[in-house]
Design an enzyme around this catalytic site. Structure first.
Site, PDB file in Angstrom:
ATOM      1  CG  HIS A  42      -1.805  -1.128   1.416  1.00 41.09           C
ATOM      2  ND1 HIS A  42      -1.629  -2.075   2.401  1.00 41.09           N
ATOM      3  CD2 HIS A  42      -2.916  -1.483   0.738  1.00 41.09           C
ATOM      4  CE1 HIS A  42      -2.600  -2.963   2.320  1.00 41.09           C
ATOM      5  NE2 HIS A  42      -3.393  -2.647   1.324  1.00 41.09           N
ATOM      6  N   GLY A 152      -2.711  -1.513  -7.275  1.00 43.35           N
ATOM      7  CA  GLY A 152      -1.555  -2.415  -7.322  1.00 43.35           C
ATOM      8  C   GLY A 152      -1.757  -3.525  -8.341  1.00 43.35           C
TER       9      GLY A 152
HETATM   10  P1  AMP Z   1      -6.445  -3.672  -0.369  1.00 48.13           P
HETATM   11  O1  AMP Z   1      -6.275  -2.895   0.885  1.00 48.13           O
HETATM   12  O2  AMP Z   1      -6.082  -5.099  -0.255  1.00 48.13           O
HETATM   13  O3  AMP Z   1      -7.796  -3.430  -1.009  1.00 48.13           O
HETATM   14  O4  AMP Z   1      -5.388  -3.064  -1.394  1.00 48.13           O
HETATM   15  C1  AMP Z   1      -5.386  -1.706  -1.724  1.00 48.13           C
HETATM   16  C2  AMP Z   1      -4.495  -1.490  -2.914  1.00 48.13           C
HETATM   17  O5  AMP Z   1      -3.164  -1.904  -2.603  1.00 48.13           O
HETATM   18  C3  AMP Z   1      -4.933  -2.315  -4.146  1.00 48.13           C
HETATM   19  O6  AMP Z   1      -4.818  -1.512  -5.307  1.00 48.13           O
HETATM   20  C4  AMP Z   1      -3.947  -3.438  -4.156  1.00 48.13           C
HETATM   21  O7  AMP Z   1      -3.710  -3.990  -5.430  1.00 48.13           O
HETATM   22  C5  AMP Z   1      -2.700  -2.759  -3.618  1.00 48.13           C
HETATM   23  N1  AMP Z   1      -1.782  -3.751  -3.067  1.00 48.13           N
HETATM   24  C6  AMP Z   1      -2.056  -4.701  -2.137  1.00 48.13           C
HETATM   25  N2  AMP Z   1      -0.972  -5.488  -1.935  1.00 48.13           N
HETATM   26  C7  AMP Z   1      -0.002  -5.028  -2.754  1.00 48.13           C
HETATM   27  C8  AMP Z   1       1.346  -5.415  -3.025  1.00 48.13           C
HETATM   28  N3  AMP Z   1       1.916  -6.449  -2.395  1.00 48.13           N
HETATM   29  N4  AMP Z   1       2.046  -4.713  -3.934  1.00 48.13           N
HETATM   30  C9  AMP Z   1       1.476  -3.661  -4.592  1.00 48.13           C
HETATM   31  N5  AMP Z   1       0.223  -3.247  -4.385  1.00 48.13           N
HETATM   32  C10 AMP Z   1      -0.511  -3.916  -3.487  1.00 48.13           C
END
Ligand code: AMP
Length: 285
Positions: A42, A152
């Protein structure tokens, strides 16, 4: 001196704050939508926003409509104080942290029908997931009205679905997709990794290893998509994963499965390790 981000809970309030800060200036506003329980993945998105925007907004909202009954909504980690400290350290300006009743007030019944590529892969196993994702992302974009929104590659299909929604519905925002951040051992960072025992974590390393292996095979000249996908699945099972939802090699734009791997491709995996569902992917050029 780094200032703590201003935390705002209401839609009207976030609009007003951004409007005030914009004033008559041409500020570039970046939004990073998250569900909190933040990690370096994030933060990499927030750093991109900081680098390329004048005002960085991170939203933290565990969106109930993207969880199906029986998924981990109730136990999804909520670590607001820690999240805010991390965001302060990188200089995020605003945190939008609405409650469920702010995003989904009583009587709110309009939803987004996601684009057709949402029915593939994740969509086969989580049939209502992308409707929930598209609805909340559109609502967040409407609340914050950023110039650019950061997602991401970790959620490869989600990024593709959102890009398509933004284009199809003429939403005035640029979508930036940032690379996957991994731990030193190759495991893609995820808020759900904290559910894994040490033994399960060792098994979870097979996702990245399998993706690397399939990239090597393709690099070595193997083009039979079905053979490669069968091999991916077998490797995951041999490593001890509990079940494989999909292990696929797809066209990176349409996400259709490739019978013949002769162009840029993306290998994607979703599987369960114990009760924890993990996803990972690798772009193969
Ligand atoms: P989430 O909180 O899981 O909904 O993720 C929020 C954002 O962070 C989304 O766009 C995800 O794709 C991105 N994200 C989560 N994990 C990773 C990671 N390991 N590397 C890059 N982006 C990430």
């Amino acid at each position: 001196m780094v200032q703590a981000p201003v935390v705002i809970n209401g839609i009207a309030a976030i609009r007003k704050e951004i409007q005030t800060r914009r004033g008559s200036k041409q500020l570039r506003v970046g939004l990073v939508p998250t569900m909190g329980a933040l990690h370096e993945g994030h933060l990499s998105l927030a750093r991109q926003a900081k680098e390329h925007c004048d005002l960085t907004v991170v939203s933290i909202f565990v969106n109930p409509t993207q969880f199906a009954p029986g998924e981990d909504l109730a136990k999804y980690p909520r670590t607001l104080e820690k999240d805010l400290a991390m965001l302060e350290a990188i200089g995020v300006d605003l945190v939008f942290h609405p409650g469920s009743e702010e995003m989904y007030p009583a009587g709110c019944s309009t939803t987004v029908v996601p684009p057709s590529l949402a029915t593939l892969l994740e969509g086969e196993f989580r049939t209502t997931h992308f409707a929930g994702v598209c609805t909340i992302v559109l609502k967040l974009l409407n609340a914050v009205q950023p110039d650019v929104a950061y997602f991401g590659q970790k959620d490869f299909q989600q990024a593709a679905v959102i890009k398509t929604m933004v284009a199809d519905l003429n939403v005035a925002v640029e979508v930036e997709v940032c690379p996957i951040v991994r731990d030193d051992d190759g495991l893609a960072l995820s808020s759900r990794n904290r559910y894994l025992s040490d033994e399960q974590r060792a098994i979870a390393l097979s996702l990245n290893r399998t993706l690397q292996h399939v990239a090597d095979e393709i690099g070595g000249g193997e083009t039979d998509g079905h053979l490669l996908m069968a091999e991916m699945r077998q490797r995951l099972i041999d490593a001890g994963v509990t079940s494989v939802d999909y292990a696929a090699i797809c066209d990176p734009v349409t996400l259709t499965v490739l019978d013949e791997v002769a162009k840029p491709a993306v290998a994607l995996i979703a599987c369960h390790v114990g009760e924890t569902r993990l996803i990972d992917n690798l772009l193969i050029h």
